[in-house]
Design an enzyme around this catalytic site. Structure first.
Site, mmCIF file in Angstrom:
data_model
loop_
_atom_site.group_PDB
_atom_site.id
_atom_site.type_symbol
_atom_site.label_atom_id
_atom_site.label_comp_id
_atom_site.label_asym_id
_atom_site.label_seq_id
_atom_site.Cartn_x
_atom_site.Cartn_y
_atom_site.Cartn_z
ATOM 1 N N LYS A 95 8.643 8.525 -17.344
ATOM 2 C CA LYS A 95 7.780 7.995 -18.591
ATOM 3 C C LYS A 95 6.288 8.386 -18.381
ATOM 4 O O LYS A 95 5.974 8.551 -17.102
ATOM 5 C CB LYS A 95 8.088 6.689 -18.798
ATOM 6 C CG LYS A 95 7.761 6.134 -20.142
ATOM 7 C CD LYS A 95 9.224 6.448 -20.871
ATOM 8 C CE LYS A 95 9.163 5.648 -22.441
ATOM 9 N NZ LYS A 95 10.490 5.752 -22.872
HETATM 10 N N1 GLU Z 1 11.211 8.120 -25.728
HETATM 11 C C1 GLU Z 1 12.523 8.245 -26.089
HETATM 12 C C2 GLU Z 1 13.377 7.293 -25.088
HETATM 13 O O1 GLU Z 1 12.814 6.130 -24.791
HETATM 14 C C3 GLU Z 1 12.934 9.769 -25.839
HETATM 15 C C4 GLU Z 1 12.927 10.474 -24.636
HETATM 16 C C5 GLU Z 1 13.088 11.798 -24.454
HETATM 17 O O2 GLU Z 1 13.639 12.297 -25.448
HETATM 18 O O3 GLU Z 1 12.796 12.394 -23.240
HETATM 19 O O4 GLU Z 1 14.507 7.169 -25.035
#
Ligand code: GLU
Length: 420
Positions: free
Chosen positions: A110
């Protein structure tokens, strides 16, 4: 990781509590459990930006890789005022369990930048995104770590990241991010994927509980990429979308809102507030309104010890990451409220990100109908595995989902062994 460290944050405490409980149930090896509690790497960067008024301002950014045991890391990038190292680490950990649960060949990551994106101009956002990308460039790449949108970021943000990365490589590298605009290698159906996945998960939950979704009253907290899409699709399915809220306010109409008109109002005014055909309600009360289905699709930590016993919904589908604290989970369990947990309910986003990544690596693109039918299949299979495990083990859905995700990552650690 000790809770009293530079990583400390409410969301990380929640994520560690969940991990520790599941580790005990799984009787995880102590050494593997300890490794799962720590991120593999975390980078903190200062991001100096030339603002529109000519002054330079410094923002703080993060990128955390929780683990890389099953493949390159994957996870969104969040622009929000309260982003912290601990929060980003917790979200990276949740991505690990989510990717493993959905059977994707990824570890969890993240990113975040502490800022108020709505207060920045387009030029400032571009400067911020490009400089952040330059600062974390050693950590990202199509077979290393692949960012995607999250709160406060969108397709444009991904295009800037892809362009900045590609410029340093001297060639276009679409696979470095997902959630890109279609024209530069995005996937059909990615924008709607999280909201659509929520609806698929909810179909299954309703089916298992013997309920018909038509006519059910729904409340959605958050009207961004996740909440608005889920609200629109459920409204089309015949649900009564009675309450919605965003950062500026919340509205309520017990007979149902016209979601298409509401979307037009939001496109014009920037918020659900002020929609003609509804009453305003205090933001904190939105979650407590009389409804059947509650979809928290905004920030974390919204359903807590102090409000969970007053939630009227009997099904909670977590569009957000970490919206429910462990104390609230216990209350919901006692009250018989079905909670479809974040790592399952909102996984549609990362599943279609995976499809986008695969398409980009092959330079071969699928039709939208192919994307949605594969998404439905992946969501339905995952839901049924989790439901089956929860029934077998006598646990709630969160525990069952975490058990499967964590077990897979732990198995990867065990089988790969410890280097050197
Ligand atoms: N931000 C989204 C999540 O929390 C998508 C992450 C992604 O597609 O890599 O799952």
């Amino acid at each position: 990781m000790t809770e009293k460290s530079e990583f400390d944050s409410p969301l990380l405490r929640t994520a560690l509590t969940q991990l520790d409980r599941v580790a005990e149930r799984l009787q995880l090896d102590r050494d593997v459990h300890e490794r799962l509690r720590h991120p593999r790497r975390a980078l903190v960067v200062s991001i100096p930006i030339k603002m529109d008024d000519g002054k330079t301002e410094i923002f703080t950014g993060y990128r955390v890789h929780h683990n890389t045991v099953l493949g390159p890391t994957k996870g969104g990038l969040r622009y929000a005022p309260d982003v912290s190292l601990g929060e980003v680490t917790a979200l990276a950990m949740l991505m690990s369990w989510k990717c493993a649960l959905m059977g994707l060949p990824y570890g969890g990551a993240k990113g975040g930048v502490r800022c108020q994106p709505r207060r920045l101009s387009r030029q400032e956002l571009e400067n911020l995104t490009r400089r952040y990308t330059a600062e974390i460039i050693l950590l990202i790449g199509p077979d290393l770590d692949i960012p995607a949108p999250d709160m406060g970021t969108d397709e444009q943000t991904m295009a800037w990241i892809m362009d900045t990365y590609s410029m340093t490589q001297g060639r276009t590298v679409p696979g470095v991010v997902t959630g890109k605009p279609l024209i530069v290698g995005g996937s059909a159906g990615r924008r709607e994927a999280t909201g659509r996945g929520i609806v698929y998960a909810l179909y299954q939950a309703a089916r298992r509980l013997g309920q018909d979704l038509r006519g059910k009253r729904v409340v959605v907290q958050g009207f961004g990429n996740v909440g608005a899409v889920a609200a629109r699709l459920l409204w089309r399915e015949g649900c009564v979308v009675a309450g919605v809220g965003d950062v500026r306010g919340a509205i309520w109409n017990p007979n149902g809102l016209d979601v298409r008109q509401l979307e037009a109002h939001v496109a014009e005014s920037g918020s659900v507030s002020g929609f003609a055909d509804a009453e305003p309600v205090p933001a904190a009360d939105l979650l407590l309104q009389p409804c059947d289905i509650l979809i928290p699709a905004a920030v974390g930590g919204q359903l807590r010890e102090d409000n969970a016993d007053r939630v009227k919904a009997t099904i909670v589908v977590e569009g957000a990451n970490g919206p429910t604290t462990p104390e609230a989970d216990a209350i919901f369990r006692d009250r018989g409220v079905t909670v479809v947990p974040d790592i399952l309910a909102n996984a549609g986003g990362v599943v279609v990100s995976y499809f986008e990544w695969v398409q980009g690596l092959q330079y071969y693109f699928w039709r939208e109908s192919e994307i949605t039918s594969r998404l439905q299949e992946v969501m339905t299979r995952a839901f049924n595995r989790v439901w089956g495990a929860a029934s077998k083990e006598g646990t709630d859905l969160r525990t069952a989902a975490l058990m499967e995700g964590i077990r897979r990552v732990a198995e990867g650690y065990r089988i790969r062994g410890l280097y050197p």
